[in-house]
Enzyme design. Structure first.
Site, mmCIF file in Angstrom:
data_model
loop_
_atom_site.group_PDB
_atom_site.id
_atom_site.type_symbol
_atom_site.label_atom_id
_atom_site.label_comp_id
_atom_site.label_asym_id
_atom_site.label_seq_id
_atom_site.Cartn_x
_atom_site.Cartn_y
_atom_site.Cartn_z
ATOM 1 N N GLU A 1 -8.083 1.537 11.943
ATOM 2 C CA GLU A 1 -6.919 0.815 12.889
ATOM 3 C C GLU A 1 -7.137 1.176 14.320
ATOM 4 O OE1 GLU A 1 -2.806 -0.008 10.644
ATOM 5 O OE2 GLU A 1 -3.150 2.510 10.665
ATOM 6 N N SER B 1 -5.815 10.066 8.427
ATOM 7 C CA SER B 1 -5.894 9.263 7.403
ATOM 8 C C SER B 1 -7.315 8.517 7.891
ATOM 9 C CB SER B 1 -4.824 8.275 6.989
ATOM 10 O OG SER B 1 -4.299 7.798 8.018
ATOM 11 N N ASN C 1 -6.650 11.003 15.835
ATOM 12 C CA ASN C 1 -7.252 10.389 14.603
ATOM 13 C C ASN C 1 -8.648 10.182 14.845
ATOM 14 O OD1 ASN C 1 -4.639 10.308 14.012
ATOM 15 N ND2 ASN C 1 -4.428 8.437 13.302
ATOM 16 N N GLY D 1 4.065 0.042 1.998
ATOM 17 C CA GLY D 1 4.884 -0.992 1.712
ATOM 18 C C GLY D 1 5.098 -0.707 0.223
ATOM 19 N N GLY E 1 0.808 -1.135 -0.127
ATOM 20 C CA GLY E 1 0.077 -0.119 -0.175
ATOM 21 C C GLY E 1 0.808 1.201 -0.040
ATOM 22 N N ALA E 2 0.566 2.050 0.802
ATOM 23 C CA ALA E 2 1.205 3.469 0.694
ATOM 24 C C ALA E 2 2.649 3.366 1.323
ATOM 25 C CB ALA E 2 0.506 4.529 1.732
ATOM 26 N N LYS F 1 3.942 8.201 18.962
ATOM 27 C CA LYS F 1 2.996 8.313 17.599
ATOM 28 C C LYS F 1 1.732 7.728 18.059
ATOM 29 C CE LYS F 1 2.986 7.712 12.694
ATOM 30 N NZ LYS F 1 2.892 6.655 11.802
#
Lengths: 310, 310
Positions: A269, A258, A191, A12, A9-10, A183
């Site tokens: 997530e 995101s 988020n 990887g 994805g973004a 983080k």
């Protein structure tokens, strides 16, 4: 070195593209029918297009990799670890390049603490379209390390060098777990509220109501971390909050998480963020009513969007 | 009888239209520049158009009213009570025909418990356009009464008869406060979640996460009510929940709360619902973390929509 990147994805996709471009042997493991033969990269680290090799079954891999980079979404970690089992050789290391709590822990439980590297990834990347990614921002080097201190430091320093030379600025730090945890706190505060309220970081910090909610979320995270024996860079929740509002938020105030896009797609997530805090709190006998309620709201909204009931 | 209807929206517009049609002397008090000279009614109670009289200043009223019907949104109650002060005569009664907790209390504090009638309004009405309302649903008669038991029952029965004959089915019940409280519990559970998650009642009841949140909201409401000495029809929170999920939700499962439209416009009645529970809890030393957090989320979303920061 031989790399297997699990989840193209973004993040990887960035690893697969930059490693391939630097001449390393690298394969990407993708979902059935999602094979790619080239990746186009744009953004702050330059523009290029590079042929890549992807497989949708690990049996297609011609060698045992030296490093398996896990870069699937957190909710797919267990599945990814199961998938790569057959190609984990005696000399294979794994590296979790993911967000949230629980990914490194799951990998370490399955393959041993001495085989798993943790990466705190803090550059931004997005999938523009299939096979096309854009590197949008880079807040700091990727920090890699082994939380258990069981992997040779020189090996980790060399690995950081390999990534950096490939184009992904990376450094080794034995305190990598604190970096990841930093983080996690930041993402737990911003988020889910950004996703639920469709608000950017500046709006969340300015509004007195969301600010109070974020304060509670952070307080609960610190309480759970302390009880769980997890160390952070901060002496107290108060010290962190000061840095959070005064230093971390201002430069990213226009940013939307995101998770906002993820919640619209019906899957976030949250279980590796506020949900993980709630779970860890339960394990240690600590109530986390704010993280609990926020988790439930996000999960409900995910499900409403996913089932299209709405 | 002479009526002053304060707030000519969905509910106030219905009162003004039906009372005028029945030949009563009635004025509507509207905001500056929002005068109407006729109201068109459609929906389940028939279709008609009727000339009405409205004023935007109480000094324009030719007489002291027998009854002032307060039908503004809860957040405007205090302002409305201030506005009508000059026209409250010795024989004037007030009637709160509004949602939520605190409206009757404010009126009683200002004008005396023996002058204020409480109305539990449970018919649905919506403003189609200026001067045009639609009666959409009627779950039960309007119930009116005086919570303090200080107003003559015959007067209240006659008043109910006046409304019913005008076309708004109404009955007197000394337990009016329990009726209102019933609606408060129902609205506290459903409205803010429906507004925040853009979900209808059926979705909220089916989803395990929102169901758990609603259970908590209801538990907290019962705890606060008990401590505050407020009586309800239910022996326990558990008894209510059974009725709530099994009997009350199913017939309204496709319904979205009006708070969803309100939150988009940037102003809701949250302070008279979950916010009132939170406040009442604080007064009595009871934590209501769920109602508190839900209130803050709704207020944040209101503000984001209101300021158009988004």
């Amino acid at each position: 070195m031989r790399f297997l990147v699990v989840g193209v994805g973004a993040i990887g996709g960035a690893y697969l593209a930059f490693l391939s471009k630097a001449g390393h042997e690298a394969f990407g493991l993708v979902k059935k029918g999602r094979k790619l033969d080239r990746i186009r990269v744009s953004g702050i680290w330059g523009e290029f297009e590079i042929p890549v090799r992807t497989i949708d079954d690990v049996n297609g891999l011609p060698w045992k990799p030296d490093l398996i980079i896990i870069s699937v979404k957190s909710y797919d970690t267990e599945k990814a670890l199961e998938q790569v089992k057959p190609v984990v050789g005696e000399n294979t290391f794994l590296m979790n390049a993911q967000n949230g709590y629980g990914n490194y822990e799951k990998s370490a439980e399955l393959f041993g603490e001495d085989r798993v590297i943790l990466a705190r990834v803090i550059f931004g990347s997005r999938v523009v379209s299939a096979g096309e990614i854009e590197i949008t921002v880079c807040a700091d080097d990727v920090v890699i390390g082994n939380p258990a201190g069981l992997i040779d430091e020189n090996f980790l320093k060399n690995l950081a060098e390999v990534f950096t030379k490939s184009g992904i600025p990376t450094r080794y730090d034995r305190e990598v777990y604190k970096y990841l945890w930093d983080k996690i706190i930041y993402n737990c505060a911003l988020n889910p509220l950004g996703a639920l309220l469709e608000a950017n970081y500046g709006m969340l910090a300015q509004n007195p109501h969301t600010r109070e909610i974020m304060d509670r979320i952070i307080d609960e995270v610190f309480e759970v971390a302390e009880k769980a024996g997890i160390e952070s860079f901060w002496k107290s929740s108060e010290e962190y909050k000061k840095v959070f509002y005064e230093r971390l938020i201002p430069p990213t105030s226009a940013h939307y998480p995101s998770m906002l896009a993820d919640i619209k797609k019906g899957k976030t997530e949250i279980d590796a963020l506020n949900g993980a805090i709630w779970k860890l709190g339960r394990k240690h006998g600590i109530d986390t009513p704010t993280n609990e309620l926020i988790t439930k709201l996000v999960k409900a909204k995910e499900e409403f969007n996913r089932t299209g009931l709405k």
